[in-house]
Motif scaffolding. Structure first.
Motif, PDB file in Angstrom:
ATOM      1  N   UNK A 118       1.430  -1.194   0.657  1.00 56.82           N
ATOM      2  CA  UNK A 118       0.115  -0.158   0.317  1.00 56.82           C
ATOM      3  C   UNK A 118       0.308   1.328  -0.002  1.00 56.82           C
ATOM      4  N   UNK A 119       0.537   1.899  -0.800  1.00 53.18           N
ATOM      5  CA  UNK A 119       1.127   3.392  -1.078  1.00 53.18           C
ATOM      6  C   UNK A 119       0.649   4.453  -0.242  1.00 53.18           C
ATOM      7  N   UNK A 120       0.670   5.357   0.668  1.00 51.41           N
ATOM      8  CA  UNK A 120       0.391   6.895   1.345  1.00 51.41           C
ATOM      9  C   UNK A 120       0.875   8.044   0.362  1.00 51.41           C
ATOM     10  N   UNK A 121      -0.344   9.581  -0.122  1.00 50.01           N
ATOM     11  CA  UNK A 121       0.625  10.101  -0.685  1.00 50.01           C
ATOM     12  C   UNK A 121       0.032  10.947   0.260  1.00 50.01           C
ATOM     13  N   UNK A 122       0.353  12.107   1.288  1.00 54.17           N
ATOM     14  CA  UNK A 122      -0.050  13.331   1.897  1.00 54.17           C
ATOM     15  C   UNK A 122      -0.362  14.557   1.288  1.00 54.17           C
ATOM     16  N   UNK A 123      -1.487  15.213   0.811  1.00 53.07           N
ATOM     17  CA  UNK A 123      -1.791  16.418   0.131  1.00 53.07           C
ATOM     18  C   UNK A 123      -1.347  15.657  -1.481  1.00 53.07           C
ATOM     19  N   UNK A 124      -2.375  14.886  -1.892  1.00 54.10           N
ATOM     20  CA  UNK A 124      -2.167  14.343  -3.189  1.00 54.10           C
ATOM     21  C   UNK A 124      -2.632  15.117  -4.116  1.00 54.10           C
ATOM     22  N   UNK A 125      -3.294  16.092  -4.154  1.00 55.13           N
ATOM     23  CA  UNK A 125      -3.879  16.690  -5.074  1.00 55.13           C
ATOM     24  C   UNK A 125      -3.189  18.083  -5.268  1.00 55.13           C
ATOM     25  N   UNK A 126      -2.430  18.217  -4.704  1.00 56.78           N
ATOM     26  CA  UNK A 126      -1.025  19.482  -4.690  1.00 56.78           C
ATOM     27  C   UNK A 126      -0.154  18.703  -5.319  1.00 56.78           C
ATOM     28  N   UNK A 127       0.131  17.057  -5.617  1.00 56.45           N
ATOM     29  CA  UNK A 127       1.886  16.800  -6.156  1.00 56.45           C
ATOM     30  C   UNK A 127       1.827  15.603  -5.317  1.00 56.45           C
ATOM     31  N   UNK A 128       1.539  15.672  -3.674  1.00 55.85           N
ATOM     32  CA  UNK A 128       1.107  14.216  -3.398  1.00 55.85           C
ATOM     33  C   UNK A 128       2.572  13.559  -2.774  1.00 55.85           C
ATOM     34  N   UNK A 129       3.781  14.244  -2.755  1.00 62.81           N
ATOM     35  CA  UNK A 129       5.484  14.291  -2.999  1.00 62.81           C
ATOM     36  C   UNK A 129       6.007  14.476  -1.393  1.00 62.81           C
ATOM     37  N   UNK A 130       6.605  13.553  -0.544  1.00 62.32           N
ATOM     38  CA  UNK A 130       7.270  12.433  -1.146  1.00 62.32           C
ATOM     39  C   UNK A 130       6.145  11.222  -1.195  1.00 62.32           C
ATOM     40  N   UNK A 131       5.711   9.911  -1.662  1.00 57.61           N
ATOM     41  CA  UNK A 131       4.828   8.852  -1.587  1.00 57.61           C
ATOM     42  C   UNK A 131       5.520   7.709  -0.925  1.00 57.61           C
ATOM     43  N   UNK A 132       5.315   7.607  -0.110  1.00 48.60           N
ATOM     44  CA  UNK A 132       5.044   5.932   0.980  1.00 48.60           C
ATOM     45  C   UNK A 132       5.034   5.057   0.807  1.00 48.60           C
ATOM     46  N   UNK A 133       5.445   4.151   0.707  1.00 45.81           N
ATOM     47  CA  UNK A 133       5.172   2.617   0.336  1.00 45.81           C
ATOM     48  C   UNK A 133       5.819   1.603   1.340  1.00 45.81           C
ATOM     49  N   UNK A 134       4.240   0.864   2.372  1.00 41.63           N
ATOM     50  CA  UNK A 134       4.435  -0.088   2.693  1.00 41.63           C
ATOM     51  C   UNK A 134       4.511  -1.570   2.566  1.00 41.63           C
ATOM     52  N   UNK A 135       5.180  -1.883   3.092  1.00 42.75           N
ATOM     53  CA  UNK A 135       5.011  -3.378   1.850  1.00 42.75           C
ATOM     54  C   UNK A 135       4.685  -4.532   3.747  1.00 42.75           C
ATOM     55  N   UNK A 136       4.851  -5.990   3.118  1.00 45.51           N
ATOM     56  CA  UNK A 136       4.379  -6.971   4.208  1.00 45.51           C
ATOM     57  C   UNK A 136       5.628  -7.389   4.774  1.00 45.51           C
ATOM     58  N   UNK A 137       6.491  -7.613   4.141  1.00 40.86           N
ATOM     59  CA  UNK A 137       8.064  -7.832   4.809  1.00 40.86           C
ATOM     60  C   UNK A 137       9.313  -6.777   5.873  1.00 40.86           C
ATOM     61  N   UNK A 138       8.223  -5.605   5.144  1.00 39.63           N
ATOM     62  CA  UNK A 138       8.653  -3.964   5.896  1.00 39.63           C
ATOM     63  C   UNK A 138       8.008  -4.045   7.180  1.00 39.63           C
ATOM     64  N   UNK A 139       6.982  -3.593   7.149  1.00 46.71           N
ATOM     65  CA  UNK A 139       5.804  -2.624   8.397  1.00 46.71           C
ATOM     66  C   UNK A 139       4.945  -4.374   8.848  1.00 46.71           C
ATOM     67  N   UNK A 140       3.597  -4.059   9.827  1.00 50.70           N
ATOM     68  CA  UNK A 140       2.834  -5.263  10.364  1.00 50.70           C
ATOM     69  C   UNK A 140       2.162  -6.043   8.775  1.00 50.70           C
ATOM     70  N   UNK A 141       1.598  -5.257   7.543  1.00 49.37           N
ATOM     71  CA  UNK A 141       0.710  -5.551   6.439  1.00 49.37           C
ATOM     72  C   UNK A 141       1.135  -7.169   6.419  1.00 49.37           C
ATOM     73  N   UNK A 142      -0.233  -7.838   6.360  1.00 55.83           N
ATOM     74  CA  UNK A 142       0.130  -8.803   6.843  1.00 55.83           C
ATOM     75  C   UNK A 142       0.077  -9.592   4.878  1.00 55.83           C
ATOM     76  N   UNK A 143      -0.198  -8.888   4.463  1.00 52.42           N
ATOM     77  CA  UNK A 143       0.449  -9.037   2.407  1.00 52.42           C
ATOM     78  C   UNK A 143       0.772  -7.893   1.338  1.00 52.42           C
ATOM     79  N   UNK A 144       1.707  -8.060   0.756  1.00 59.74           N
ATOM     80  CA  UNK A 144       1.432  -7.307   0.071  1.00 59.74           C
ATOM     81  C   UNK A 144       0.073  -7.074  -1.496  1.00 59.74           C
ATOM     82  N   UNK A 145      -0.909  -7.569  -1.504  1.00 63.10           N
ATOM     83  CA  UNK A 145      -1.523  -7.517  -2.647  1.00 63.10           C
ATOM     84  C   UNK A 145      -2.617  -7.064  -1.943  1.00 63.10           C
ATOM     85  N   UNK A 146      -2.836  -5.829  -1.632  1.00 67.92           N
ATOM     86  CA  UNK A 146      -4.131  -5.009  -1.235  1.00 67.92           C
ATOM     87  C   UNK A 146      -5.216  -4.323  -2.178  1.00 67.92           C
TER      88      UNK A 146
END
Length: 222
Positions: A118-146
């Motif tokens: 899953x990706x998170x973009x803050x203020x996405x309507x104004x460009x949204x950068x930087x975009x943060x990526x969360x993955x199962x092997x790095x975070x607490x996400x149960x699986x990468x197919x969200x």
């Protein structure tokens, strides 16, 4: 006489994988193997993209607060501003990045569910950068197919994957370990007016979270 079923489709045999009802009465749909179409009462179906956009078996549609149409495709996120289409990059190269969910958080940010976490973009309507990526092997996400993302009244983010449900709140990740959800392909997540969380699975019925406890509902128990 009797009931009639009326089929109204942008093309014969269209496999509609996403839909969006506009406040003005227009209907926007995404078609598997094709692109994005709009139906207006006065002139019927019209394709909105230039014919080069091809959606996969899952896609996402949303409008932002400025009225722009956003589309999750099999190669990242695009948006329509007036008659012009633009790309909203999530990575340096979004080729093969399948987007399944587009969910604003109510605070200017956008959660994007994909086949690479899953990706998170803050203020996405104004460009949204930087975009943060969360993955199962790095975070607490149960699986990468969200596949589905929804935000609750406490700003907690619920993420339905092909192997269960995770919740993100602040800096804390939590995997829902209830047997009704573990290793289940999640097709839908819904928050009702009472604050309950509902999870629809592909093979294991329905589950609802009430007072910190999941209740499993199937055809056998109603």
């Amino acid at each position: 006489e009797g009931d009639q079923v009326i089929v109204d489709s942008p093309m014969p045999g269209a496999d509609i994988v996403a839909s969006l009802a506009d406040p003005n009465g227009d209907l926007i749909v995404g078609v598997n193997g094709s692109g994005v179409w709009r139906r207006r009462a006065q002139d019927g179906w019209q394709r909105l993209d230039d014919g080069t956009l091809v959606l996969g078996p899952r896609a996402a549609l949303m409008r932002d607060t400025a009225g722009r149409l956003w589309v999750g495709t099999r190669n990242g996120v695009i948006y329509q501003d007036g008659e012009t289409w633009g790309r909203f990059p999530l990575k340096a190269d979004d080729t093969g990045l399948e987007v399944y969910a587009l969910t604003p958080d109510g605070e200017g940010g956008l959660w994007v569910g994909t086949n690479e976490g899953v990706f998170y973009a803050a203020d996405y309507e104004q460009g949204g950068l930087p975009v943060v990526q969360h993955r199962a092997r790095q975070n607490g996400l149960v699986n990468d197919y969200v596949r589905v993302v929804t935000v609750d009244q406490d700003r907690g983010v619920w993420l339905g994957t092909i192997a269960g449900v995770s919740r993100h709140f602040g800096l804390v990740w939590q995997v829902e370990r209830d047997p009704a959800l573990e290793q289940q392909r999640i097709n839908a997540l819904l928050l009702d007016s009472a604050g309950r969380t509902w999870a629809g699975t592909e093979l294991n019925g329905l589950a609802v979270l009430q007072e910190d406890r999941w209740e499993h509902l199937t055809s056998q128990n109603g």
